[in-house]
Scaffold this active site. Structure first.
Site, PDB file in Angstrom:
ATOM      1  N   TYR A  24       0.675  -1.040  -0.283  1.00  0.00           N
ATOM      2  CA  TYR A  24       0.152   0.005  -0.157  1.00  0.00           C
ATOM      3  C   TYR A  24       0.878   1.238  -0.242  1.00  0.00           C
ATOM      4  O   TYR A  24       0.472   2.389  -0.406  1.00  0.00           O
ATOM      5  CB  TYR A  24      -0.811   0.277   0.993  1.00  0.00           C
ATOM      6  CG  TYR A  24      -1.469  -1.332   0.785  1.00  0.00           C
ATOM      7  CD1 TYR A  24      -2.446  -1.277   0.022  1.00  0.00           C
ATOM      8  CD2 TYR A  24      -1.909  -2.209   2.443  1.00  0.00           C
ATOM      9  CE1 TYR A  24      -4.039  -2.177   0.249  1.00  0.00           C
ATOM     10  CE2 TYR A  24      -2.636  -3.333   2.474  1.00  0.00           C
ATOM     11  CZ  TYR A  24      -3.601  -3.381   1.436  1.00  0.00           C
ATOM     12  OH  TYR A  24      -4.092  -4.291   1.335  1.00  0.00           O
ATOM     13  N   ASN A  75     -12.916   4.288  -2.012  1.00  0.00           N
ATOM     14  CA  ASN A  75     -12.097   3.158  -1.791  1.00  0.00           C
ATOM     15  C   ASN A  75     -12.561   2.185  -0.743  1.00  0.00           C
ATOM     16  O   ASN A  75     -12.651   2.563   0.757  1.00  0.00           O
ATOM     17  CB  ASN A  75     -10.667   3.404  -1.378  1.00  0.00           C
ATOM     18  CG  ASN A  75      -9.815   2.153  -1.214  1.00  0.00           C
ATOM     19  OD1 ASN A  75     -10.408   1.283  -1.685  1.00  0.00           O
ATOM     20  ND2 ASN A  75      -8.663   2.637  -1.260  1.00  0.00           N
ATOM     21  N   HIS A 101      -8.979   1.579  -5.687  1.00  0.00           N
ATOM     22  CA  HIS A 101      -8.241   0.347  -4.725  1.00  0.00           C
ATOM     23  C   HIS A 101      -6.891   1.091  -5.062  1.00  0.00           C
ATOM     24  O   HIS A 101      -6.107   1.214  -6.070  1.00  0.00           O
ATOM     25  CB  HIS A 101      -8.455  -0.767  -5.421  1.00  0.00           C
ATOM     26  CG  HIS A 101      -9.494  -0.555  -5.045  1.00  0.00           C
ATOM     27  ND1 HIS A 101      -9.941  -1.277  -3.867  1.00  0.00           N
ATOM     28  CD2 HIS A 101     -10.726  -1.415  -5.759  1.00  0.00           C
ATOM     29  CE1 HIS A 101     -11.244  -1.791  -3.778  1.00  0.00           C
ATOM     30  NE2 HIS A 101     -11.543  -1.892  -5.147  1.00  0.00           N
TER      31      HIS A 101
HETATM   32  O1  CA2 Z   1      -5.890  -1.305  -2.374  1.00  0.00           O
HETATM   33  C1  CA2 Z   1      -6.480  -1.054  -2.115  1.00  0.00           C
HETATM   34  O2  CA2 Z   1      -7.430   0.209  -1.749  1.00  0.00           O
HETATM   35  C2  CA2 Z   1      -7.416  -1.575  -1.111  1.00  0.00           C
HETATM   36  O3  CA2 Z   1      -9.012  -1.567  -1.159  1.00  0.00           O
HETATM   37  C3  CA2 Z   1      -7.665  -2.177   0.039  1.00  0.00           C
HETATM   38  C4  CA2 Z   1      -7.995  -3.078   1.134  1.00  0.00           C
HETATM   39  C5  CA2 Z   1      -7.994  -4.693   0.355  1.00  0.00           C
HETATM   40  O4  CA2 Z   1      -8.963  -5.402   1.059  1.00  0.00           O
HETATM   41  C6  CA2 Z   1      -8.513  -4.754  -1.132  1.00  0.00           C
HETATM   42  O5  CA2 Z   1      -8.170  -5.601  -1.838  1.00  0.00           O
HETATM   43  C7  CA2 Z   1      -7.104  -3.543  -1.734  1.00  0.00           C
HETATM   44  C8  CA2 Z   1      -7.522  -3.423   2.733  1.00  0.00           C
HETATM   45  C9  CA2 Z   1      -6.925  -1.453   3.063  1.00  0.00           C
HETATM   46  C10 CA2 Z   1      -6.514  -2.577   4.578  1.00  0.00           C
HETATM   47  O6  CA2 Z   1      -5.531  -0.762   5.095  1.00  0.00           O
HETATM   48  C11 CA2 Z   1      -4.638  -1.326   5.544  1.00  0.00           C
HETATM   49  C12 CA2 Z   1      -3.486  -0.288   5.057  1.00  0.00           C
HETATM   50  C13 CA2 Z   1      -2.691  -0.088   5.763  1.00  0.00           C
HETATM   51  C14 CA2 Z   1      -1.333  -1.367   5.877  1.00  0.00           C
HETATM   52  C15 CA2 Z   1      -2.790  -2.636   5.795  1.00  0.00           C
HETATM   53  C16 CA2 Z   1      -4.210  -2.248   5.813  1.00  0.00           C
END
Ligand code: CA2
Length: 153
Positions: A24, A75, A101
């Protein structure tokens, strides 16, 4: 004409920039907000920026956007893959919905590939990192007035 975009962020995105930077990146959500507000000011799109870890709160914001926003940039994070409540709320919104995303969900495991939210989205941007939010704002600014015609304001 000035447009207002609700920029909505789903669960755990408050941790952006602090965990899993290999997926990310290292930009925080506060920085994403700042970039969106600065870019929005340049291109004539006012921003209302939100993050919530709660499904019902996101549904409330989508309903609020029906009266207060011209477009939704969203998102949905973990709610992308199973929230019928969020999908139902989005279907009641008349203007453009851009799903964003940060990661390329199509290059990930089976659990991350199939966003149910995409069925209600006007367009989907993924894999561009936080730049995806800026691309979504540019799309909202560039869209023809007929996309917003049903909003009587
Ligand atoms: O890539 C993206 O923006 C996602 O929406 C992020 C989601 C994931 O479940 C989607 O498949 C793709 C996860 C967000 C979790 O947020 C975090 C932020 C920082 C560190 C870890 C997780």
């Amino acid at each position: 004409m000035k447009r207002r975009a609700y920029v909505l962020n789903g669960p755990n995105l408050n941790l952006l920039g602090t965990r899993e930077p290999h997926i990310y990146g290292s930009t925080t959500l506060a920085q994403v907000r700042e970039h969106c507000e600065k870019h929005g000011a340049k291109i004539g799109v006012d921003i209302s920026f939100f993050q919530s870890n709660h499904e019902g709160a996101l549904v409330d914001l989508i309903q609020e956007a029906r009266d207060k926003a011209d477009a939704i940039i969203f998102n949905p994070a973990g709610y992308s893959f199973h929230s019928v409540a969020i999908l139902d709320a989005l279907k009641t919104f008349d203007g453009p919905i851009i799903e964003v995303h940060i990661s390329n969900i199509h290059a990930r495991d089976e659990h991350h590939r199939h966003s149910m939210i995409s069925t209600a989205a006007t367009g989907v941007i993924c894999g561009l990192g936080p730049q995806g939010y800026i691309a979504a704002l540019d799309a909202v600014a560039a869209m023809g007035a007929e996309r917003f015609a049903r909003r009587a304001r």
